[in-house]
Structures are given as structure tokens and as C-alpha cells.
Design a protein around this motif. Sequence first.
Motif, PDB file in Angstrom:
ATOM      1  N   ASP A 255      13.083 -84.481  21.201  1.00 53.92           N
ATOM      2  CA  ASP A 255      13.571 -83.443  20.280  1.00 53.92           C
ATOM      3  C   ASP A 255      14.499 -84.060  19.248  1.00 53.92           C
ATOM      4  OD1 ASP A 255      13.562 -80.083  20.586  1.00 53.92           O
ATOM      5  OD2 ASP A 255      14.945 -80.972  19.134  1.00 53.92           O
ATOM      6  N   GLN A 256      14.395 -83.535  18.017  1.00 48.02           N
ATOM      7  CA  GLN A 256      15.233 -84.056  16.931  1.00 48.02           C
ATOM      8  C   GLN A 256      16.694 -83.603  17.073  1.00 48.02           C
ATOM      9  OE1 GLN A 256      13.425 -82.464  13.380  1.00 48.02           O
ATOM     10  NE2 GLN A 256      13.616 -80.358  14.042  1.00 48.02           N
ATOM     11  N   GLU A 257      16.901 -82.501  17.787  1.00 46.75           N
ATOM     12  CA  GLU A 257      18.256 -81.943  17.903  1.00 46.75           C
ATOM     13  C   GLU A 257      18.995 -82.591  19.070  1.00 46.75           C
ATOM     14  OE1 GLU A 257      19.558 -79.980  15.580  1.00 46.75           O
ATOM     15  OE2 GLU A 257      17.628 -80.413  14.643  1.00 46.75           O
TER      16      GLU A 257
ATOM     17  N   HIS B 102      16.893 -69.532  23.171  1.00 44.55           N
ATOM     18  CA  HIS B 102      18.280 -69.274  23.577  1.00 44.55           C
ATOM     19  C   HIS B 102      18.853 -68.092  22.800  1.00 44.55           C
ATOM     20  CE1 HIS B 102      22.459 -70.027  24.756  1.00 44.55           C
ATOM     21  NE2 HIS B 102      22.736 -69.706  23.512  1.00 44.55           N
ATOM     22  N   TRP B 103      18.462 -67.994  21.515  1.00 45.55           N
ATOM     23  CA  TRP B 103      19.032 -66.957  20.636  1.00 45.55           C
ATOM     24  C   TRP B 103      18.265 -65.659  20.741  1.00 45.55           C
ATOM     25  CZ3 TRP B 103      23.538 -68.569  19.166  1.00 45.55           C
ATOM     26  CH2 TRP B 103      23.753 -69.951  19.068  1.00 45.55           C
ATOM     27  N   SER B 104      17.130 -65.705  21.423  1.00 43.38           N
ATOM     28  CA  SER B 104      16.221 -64.549  21.423  1.00 43.38           C
ATOM     29  C   SER B 104      16.712 -63.461  22.364  1.00 43.38           C
ATOM     30  CB  SER B 104      14.814 -64.982  21.826  1.00 43.38           C
ATOM     31  OG  SER B 104      14.724 -65.074  23.237  1.00 43.38           O
TER      32      SER B 104
ATOM     33  N   ARG C 269      13.328 -87.854  16.189  1.00 36.50           N
ATOM     34  CA  ARG C 269      12.609 -87.016  15.242  1.00 36.50           C
ATOM     35  C   ARG C 269      11.250 -87.628  14.934  1.00 36.50           C
ATOM     36  NH1 ARG C 269      14.067 -85.581   8.959  1.00 36.50           N
ATOM     37  NH2 ARG C 269      13.658 -83.371   9.167  1.00 36.50           N
ATOM     38  N   VAL C 270      10.203 -86.915  15.290  1.00 39.57           N
ATOM     39  CA  VAL C 270       8.852 -87.452  15.094  1.00 39.57           C
ATOM     40  C   VAL C 270       8.475 -87.360  13.616  1.00 39.57           C
ATOM     41  CG1 VAL C 270       6.415 -87.154  15.689  1.00 39.57           C
ATOM     42  CG2 VAL C 270       8.190 -86.841  17.445  1.00 39.57           C
ATOM     43  N   THR C 271       7.945 -88.466  13.094  1.00 37.32           N
ATOM     44  CA  THR C 271       7.515 -88.465  11.686  1.00 37.32           C
ATOM     45  C   THR C 271       6.036 -88.816  11.536  1.00 37.32           C
ATOM     46  OG1 THR C 271       8.249 -90.755  11.492  1.00 37.32           O
ATOM     47  CG2 THR C 271       9.803 -89.062  10.762  1.00 37.32           C
TER      48      THR C 271
HETATM   49  C1  LIG Z   1      16.980 -64.235  17.222  1.00 38.25           C
HETATM   50  C2  LIG Z   1      15.590 -64.339  17.815  1.00 38.25           C
HETATM   51  C3  LIG Z   1      15.128 -63.307  18.642  1.00 38.25           C
HETATM   52  C4  LIG Z   1      13.869 -63.397  19.223  1.00 38.25           C
HETATM   53  N1  LIG Z   1      13.468 -62.421  20.116  1.00 38.25           N
HETATM   54  C5  LIG Z   1      12.278 -62.561  20.770  1.00 38.25           C
HETATM   55  C6  LIG Z   1      11.882 -61.638  21.789  1.00 38.25           C
HETATM   56  O1  LIG Z   1      12.617 -60.714  22.145  1.00 38.25           O
HETATM   57  N2  LIG Z   1      10.666 -61.820  22.378  1.00 38.25           N
HETATM   58  C7  LIG Z   1       9.835 -62.856  22.028  1.00 38.25           C
HETATM   59  O2  LIG Z   1       8.742 -62.983  22.605  1.00 38.25           O
HETATM   60  N3  LIG Z   1      10.184 -63.747  21.086  1.00 38.25           N
HETATM   61  C8  LIG Z   1      11.383 -63.637  20.458  1.00 38.25           C
HETATM   62  N4  LIG Z   1      11.745 -64.561  19.522  1.00 38.25           N
HETATM   63  C9  LIG Z   1      10.798 -65.626  19.206  1.00 38.25           C
HETATM   64  C10 LIG Z   1      10.820 -66.739  20.271  1.00 38.25           C
HETATM   65  O3  LIG Z   1      12.142 -66.960  20.691  1.00 38.25           O
HETATM   66  C11 LIG Z   1      10.213 -68.024  19.669  1.00 38.25           C
HETATM   67  O4  LIG Z   1       8.906 -67.737  19.197  1.00 38.25           O
HETATM   68  C12 LIG Z   1      10.114 -69.125  20.708  1.00 38.25           C
HETATM   69  O5  LIG Z   1      11.352 -69.328  21.347  1.00 38.25           O
HETATM   70  C13 LIG Z   1       9.632 -70.405  20.029  1.00 38.25           C
HETATM   71  O6  LIG Z   1       9.641 -71.439  20.984  1.00 38.25           O
HETATM   72  P1  LIG Z   1       9.029 -72.859  20.648  1.00 38.25           P
HETATM   73  O7  LIG Z   1       9.319 -73.734  21.812  1.00 38.25           O
HETATM   74  O8  LIG Z   1       7.619 -72.675  20.202  1.00 38.25           O
HETATM   75  O9  LIG Z   1       9.808 -73.358  19.323  1.00 38.25           O
HETATM   76  P2  LIG Z   1      11.357 -73.730  19.075  1.00 38.25           P
HETATM   77  O10 LIG Z   1      12.271 -72.950  19.920  1.00 38.25           O
HETATM   78  O11 LIG Z   1      11.544 -73.685  17.600  1.00 38.25           O
HETATM   79  O12 LIG Z   1      11.451 -75.246  19.577  1.00 38.25           O
HETATM   80  C14 LIG Z   1      10.858 -76.279  18.848  1.00 38.25           C
HETATM   81  C15 LIG Z   1      11.670 -77.538  19.079  1.00 38.25           C
HETATM   82  O13 LIG Z   1      10.971 -78.609  18.445  1.00 38.25           O
HETATM   83  C16 LIG Z   1      11.907 -79.460  17.823  1.00 38.25           C
HETATM   84  N5  LIG Z   1      11.226 -80.166  16.738  1.00 38.25           N
HETATM   85  C17 LIG Z   1      10.641 -79.633  15.628  1.00 38.25           C
HETATM   86  N6  LIG Z   1      10.121 -80.587  14.854  1.00 38.25           N
HETATM   87  C18 LIG Z   1      10.373 -81.764  15.486  1.00 38.25           C
HETATM   88  C19 LIG Z   1      10.098 -83.133  15.173  1.00 38.25           C
HETATM   89  N7  LIG Z   1       9.451 -83.491  14.049  1.00 38.25           N
HETATM   90  N8  LIG Z   1      10.510 -84.103  16.031  1.00 38.25           N
HETATM   91  C20 LIG Z   1      11.192 -83.760  17.183  1.00 38.25           C
HETATM   92  N9  LIG Z   1      11.489 -82.492  17.510  1.00 38.25           N
HETATM   93  C21 LIG Z   1      11.084 -81.511  16.677  1.00 38.25           C
HETATM   94  C22 LIG Z   1      13.002 -78.520  17.336  1.00 38.25           C
HETATM   95  O14 LIG Z   1      14.214 -79.214  17.131  1.00 38.25           O
HETATM   96  C23 LIG Z   1      13.064 -77.503  18.468  1.00 38.25           C
HETATM   97  O15 LIG Z   1      14.018 -77.828  19.441  1.00 38.25           O
HETATM   98  C24 LIG Z   1      13.022 -64.511  18.940  1.00 38.25           C
HETATM   99  C25 LIG Z   1      13.487 -65.544  18.116  1.00 38.25           C
HETATM  100  C26 LIG Z   1      14.755 -65.469  17.562  1.00 38.25           C
HETATM  101  C27 LIG Z   1      15.260 -66.620  16.717  1.00 38.25           C
END
Ligand SMILES: Cc1cc2nc3c(=O)[nH]c(=O)nc-3n(C[C@H](O)[C@H](O)[C@H](O)COP(=O)(O)OP(=O)(O)OC[C@H]3O[C@@H](n4cnc5c(N)ncnc54)[C@H](O)[C@@H]3O)c2cc1C
Length: 341
Positions: free
Chosen positions: A34-36, A46-48, A174-176
Motif C-alpha cells: 500500500d502507498q499509504e 474505516h470511514w464508511s 506505491r505501485v507504478t
Molecule cells: C464515508 C464513506 C461511507 C461509505 N459507506 C458505505 C456503506 O455504508 N456501505 C458500503 O457498502 N460502502 C460504503 N462506502 C464505500 C466502501 O467503503 C468502499 O467502496 C470500499 O471500502 C472500497 O474498498 P477498496 O478496498 O476497494 O478500496 P480502498 O479502501 O480505496 O483501498 C484501496 C487501497 O489501495 C491503495 N492504493 C491505491 N493505489 C495504489 C498504488 N498505486 N500503489 C499502492 N497502493 C495503492 C490505497 O492507498 C488504499 O489503501 C463508503 C465509503 C466512504 C468513503
Amino acid sequence: MAYDADVIVIGAGLAGLAATAELVDAGRTVILLDQEPEQSIGGQAHWSFGGLFFVDSPEQRRLRIKDSHALALQDWLGTAAFDRPEDHWPRQWAEAYVDFAAGEKRSWLHRQGVRFFPVVGWAERGGYDANGHGNSVPRFHITWGTGPGLVAPFERRVRAGVARGLVQLRFRHRVTGLARSAGSVDTVTGEVLEPSGIERGQASSRTVTGAFELKAQAVIVTSGGIGGDHDLVRANWPERLGTPPERMVSGVPAHVDGRMLGIAEDAGAHLINRDRMWHYTEGIQNWNPIWANHGIRILPGPSSLWLDARGNRLPVPLFPGFDTLGTLEHIMSTGYDYTWF
Ligand SMILES: Cc1cc2nc3c(=O)[nH]c(=O)nc-3n(C[C@H](O)[C@H](O)[C@H](O)COP(=O)(O)OP(=O)(O)OC[C@H]3O[C@@H](n4cnc5c(N)ncnc54)[C@H](O)[C@@H]3O)c2cc1C
């Protein structure tokens, strides 16, 4: 060929954590990148609100909500309005996901310790006819502890994988680039970013201190969406929604930058449906922002009054929580990019 792990997972959000946890159960070795920094593990989830889609659950039955697999699939297809050749796989996904949500999803999460609030919400309600957009019954099951309560068991399983020597966590990676040999993607390249002490969710620095190259039999991209980059959002804006609003707030942290999609495409990935995006129109600026331009969505209360910029009530069924994209289309047709809520 020497591999660094069986699988490389790109992105330690909920999708990446879930994929890694399942790979650990299958006895595979995983490098999770992860880049973070580590404190932002879990990404957006976490924020959802942790609202989950279940079909015909005990919570629904207790409230005498009559739901079924057939009704949920009809609602999904009505909402998705699949009409393109590339909708073949999204349609398969719709069917598989409704099977999951009506089947093992709830017990799978329950076994991991996830619990649900006994009142089921009615999100994305639609309000049109039976074959139109939206959920025709309440299906929004809220996780006890909201987003963090949903991330916790998956993070726990991944950390147990670290303790067993099956998982390597690499933050600030960070993947490029992705590269292929013998027809499949097996090489991941990128930049190592400087350590960062930011609070969870804040934008971290992009100062590069090194480079990396890793190889695995399989690479899974779980890098999230594009919502943190409004230029990318505007570039992919659907024609049907007219001109994008001049002002937008951001419901997601800056790491939801969408860069990885272009990187995957350069490596031969076939990206589809870029213009099928989701926006909430009930957003306001967070008074105490964590990330830049931080917007929060107001969940609809029973007595909300919603007026356009000229003071006209929004037409039926464009009530808060019914059809956010239909509402967006309507708002943009008024010639103003704001409403009174
Ligand atoms: C405020 C809020 C409320 C929500 N409420 C709901 C809800 O009630 N119900 C529901 O179903 N969904 C909800 N969602 C949507 C849901 O939370 C997201 O769709 C889901 O968490 C996305 O998960 P993910 O792992 O696909 O992506 P992310 O959580 O975005 O994780 C992707 C990760 O990849 C990393 N990354 C990206 N590019 C690179 C790179 N090039 N190299 C290395 N690392 C990289 C990022 O840093 C990140 O940590 C909500 C979202 C928000 C923000």
C-alpha cells in the motif's frame, strides 16, 4: 522463475485485506502493498457506515420485510440498467453477488464476529416502478461499530497471517508499473515513499526514497476507485449527466486517486464502464476536514425538505436517499449546482 510470494495484492483497503485473509486460509504466501502508511490500513472502509446488503435476513424478517433472491436480482438489474456488450461480466457479478447476499454472506461475517444493528435502513430506495432503479424493500444492514467494526476481523486475519510467516505487509510502497511474462502479469514495480506520521486518512507525502520490483504467480489489484481525483472524475463524466458541477466535495480520502487503473490498462487490462459512476447529492463540506475538500453525506431524515436553487421543491421521487443520480441529473438541469436541504 524465483517468486517473492505466491500472490501480490495491491491495496490494503477492505478488498485487499479480504483477499489476503482468504489467501492465508488457503495456505498461500502474500505480499500486501500500500502507498499509504500503516495507520491508514483498511482504506475507505474505516470511514464508511458499514452498511451491508443482505437479502431475506433475520433482521429483515424480524421487521416483517418480505425479501427474496428474485426480488433482489430484479432490483439490481433495474438499477444497473445493463445495456452494453461489456455488461456481460457485470451481469454475472450481479447474479453471483445476489447469491452471496442471499446465502452465505451473513453467516460468513457472523462467524468472524461481525454483528448487525437490528434496524434495517432503506438506502437507494428508487421510488419508480417495480422494474426501475432502487431497492424496493429495506436492505441496508448496519454493522455494529460501523466501518471499523467491519475492517477489524479482516485486519486481524491478515496480521495472524503475518505471525504465521505467510504475509508480508509493505506500506509506503506505491505501485507504478505491472509487467507480463508468458502471458500473465507477474511483475510489480514501484516507488518506496518516505515514512509518514500523518493521522489516518490524511494525505501523505509523495517523496520517493527508493524503488522496488517484486514477482509473484498472481497479482490482485484492489486499489479502490477514482473519487479523490476530480480531474479524473470530470474526464470520465457520463454524457447523460450533462456538464459536471463546478464545485464538488470529496467523500473519499486523497489516496483514492485512480492512478492504478491507468497502470493496469497500460499492462493490458480491459477497463469497462468508466462513465458508470456514483455521486451523492446530499453532500456538505465537513466543518472539521480530515482530507482536502472533505465532504460528508447527510443521511435522509424522515422530514427533510429539499429545494432547488430557486426555492422549488424537487419533484417526486427525488427525495433524499431515493435516487441520487436521478437527483443529480435534475439539479444540473436547473442551471445551478447547489440545492437547499
Ligand atoms: C464515508 C464513506 C461511507 C461509505 N459507506 C458505505 C456503506 O455504508 N456501505 C458500503 O457498502 N460502502 C460504503 N462506502 C464505500 C466502501 O467503503 C468502499 O467502496 C470500499 O471500502 C472500497 O474498498 P477498496 O478496498 O476497494 O478500496 P480502498 O479502501 O480505496 O483501498 C484501496 C487501497 O489501495 C491503495 N492504493 C491505491 N493505489 C495504489 C498504488 N498505486 N500503489 C499502492 N497502493 C495503492 C490505497 O492507498 C488504499 O489503501 C463508503 C465509503 C466512504 C468513503
